[in-house]
Enzyme design. Structure first.
Site, mmCIF file in Angstrom:
data_model
loop_
_atom_site.group_PDB
_atom_site.id
_atom_site.type_symbol
_atom_site.label_atom_id
_atom_site.label_comp_id
_atom_site.label_asym_id
_atom_site.label_seq_id
_atom_site.Cartn_x
_atom_site.Cartn_y
_atom_site.Cartn_z
ATOM 1 N N CYS A 294 3.460 -0.478 4.303
ATOM 2 C CA CYS A 294 4.880 -0.672 4.557
ATOM 3 C C CYS A 294 5.570 -1.301 3.353
ATOM 4 C CB CYS A 294 5.045 -1.550 5.794
ATOM 5 S SG CYS A 294 6.766 -1.965 6.101
ATOM 6 N N CYS B 251 8.268 -3.851 4.101
ATOM 7 C CA CYS B 251 7.778 -5.160 4.572
ATOM 8 C C CYS B 251 7.265 -5.973 3.387
ATOM 9 C CB CYS B 251 6.605 -5.016 5.540
ATOM 10 S SG CYS B 251 6.818 -3.800 6.812
ATOM 11 N N ASP B 252 6.529 -5.325 2.486
ATOM 12 C CA ASP B 252 5.765 -6.066 1.485
ATOM 13 C C ASP B 252 6.237 -5.870 0.045
ATOM 14 O OD1 ASP B 252 4.103 -6.964 3.547
ATOM 15 O OD2 ASP B 252 2.915 -5.141 3.457
#
Ligand code: NDP
Length: 314
Positions: free
Chosen positions: A136, A139-140
């Site tokens: 992701c 997300c990261d």
């Protein structure tokens, strides 16, 4: 243990689940919706949604999911958190267990459990989980500002992740096993026009290395061919974007799935072979997998549930 009885149970909180909850709520079915590990579903990991009708300027994934959730609540959906761990589907009294302890008996069930990101299956993906391996980018990606990253995959997701990461990282390699991208034309153009993205066609990742997290990736170009080439590249982050696995496991003993695990429904309806059980969104859709198609199948499921309950006088 007393078992709670509900008329309409919705499992999953992506566009399919929330849309089903909006329709079921407006039809006075008093829906109970369970959000799983990723409330809002996969779209909460998407940056901008540009192709959902009605948003000429686009909308962020998390914002759209927040809006859908509020809309479902406005019509009385009871939204809870819990993972469906067991299912026993039997007409009139379907039983679903959440978190191994809470049991719900439902007259109708809408399965909208979505799909989960796939991994290549390399030992190193586990070894470096949370230490440079991610599925992701939104997300990261933040952790890779001014660093070098690689994205695996040649579809829309991979291109989208690569473009997103190119806004943060100093360099993005896109590792594509075929000699072409499968993504839509517009995404391909964006990737090809980015100075920061380098596409490595006909290339497979075979392993990762590094003492403190990911420091590099081992690659094979033209694997198995006479001119096969093995080499490694220094990278800081390794992102998977190679598709998804439908979350249908606990329902498999009762309903039909295809060889991958996608739930098979009757024709274009969301009806499964168990009366009163419907499947909506990505868990039943190997073809389109769009927010708009998921929302549409959530709507259809709620309408089916309403008709079923009415016919049965439940
Ligand atoms: P896709 O199934 O479309 O693409 C998966 C990609 O990963 C393919 O390039 C595939 O390669 C590659 N791949 C699969 N397994 C491996 C493996 N073991 N090793 C290396 N590469 C592998 O998945 P997406 O998640 O990209 O997209 C799913 C759907 O969602 C599509 O319909 C897409 O259009 C849609 N989508 C739309 C977006 C948008 O409109 N903004 C954004 C994101 C997704 P190969 O081609 O060789 O099979």
């Amino acid at each position: 243990m007393e078992v709670e009885k509900v008329r309409c149970l919705i499992i999953g909180s992506g566009p399919a689940g929330y849309t089903a909850a909006i329709y079921a709520g407006r039809a006075n079915l008093s829906p109970v919706l369970y959000e799983g590990l990723q409330p809002g579903g996969q779209l909460t990991t998407t940056t901008d949604i540009e192709n959902f009708p009605g948003y000429p300027e686009g909308i962020s994934g998390p914002q759209m999911m927040e809006d859908l959730r509020k809309q479902a609540e406005r019509f009385g959906a009871d939204i809870r958190f819990g993972i469906a761990t067991k299912a026993h589907l039997k007409e009139g009294a379907h039983r679903i267990t959440f978190d191994g302890k809470t049991e719900i008996e439902a007259a109708t069930v809408i399965i909208a459990t979505g799909a989960t990101a796939k991994y290549l299956g390399l030992e190193d993906e586990k070894k470096y989980a949370g230490m440079g391996v991610s599925a992701c980018a939104t997300c990261d990606g933040f952790f890779y500002r001014k660093k070098v990253v690689a994205v695996v995959g040649g579809g829309d997701t991979a291109c989208e992740e690569a473009i997103y990461l190119s806004g943060l990282a100093s360099k993005v390699y896109l590792i594509v096993r075929k000699p072409f991208l499968r993504a839509s034309k517009i995404m391909q153009e964006r990737v090809m026009n980015s100075e920061k993205i380098e596409v490595l066609f006909e290339t497979n990742a075979t392993g990762l290395f590094g003492d403190n997290g990911v420091e590099g990736v081992n690659l094979v170009k033209r694997w198995g061919e006479a001119d096969e080439e093995r080499y490694s590249l220094p990278i800081d982050g390794f992102f998977l974007a190679i598709g998804h696995q439908p979350n249908s496991e606990i329902f498999k003993p009762y309903i039909d799935t295809d060889e991958v695990g996608y739930i098979i429904t009757e024709g274009t309806s969301p009806r499964t072979k168990v009366p009163g059980v419907y499947a909506a969104g990505d868990v039943a859709d190997p073809h389109y997998r769009q927010a708009i198609t998921a929302a549409a199948s959530g709507c259809k499921s709620a309408i089916e549930a309403e008709r079923y309950l009415m016919e049965k006088g439940l």
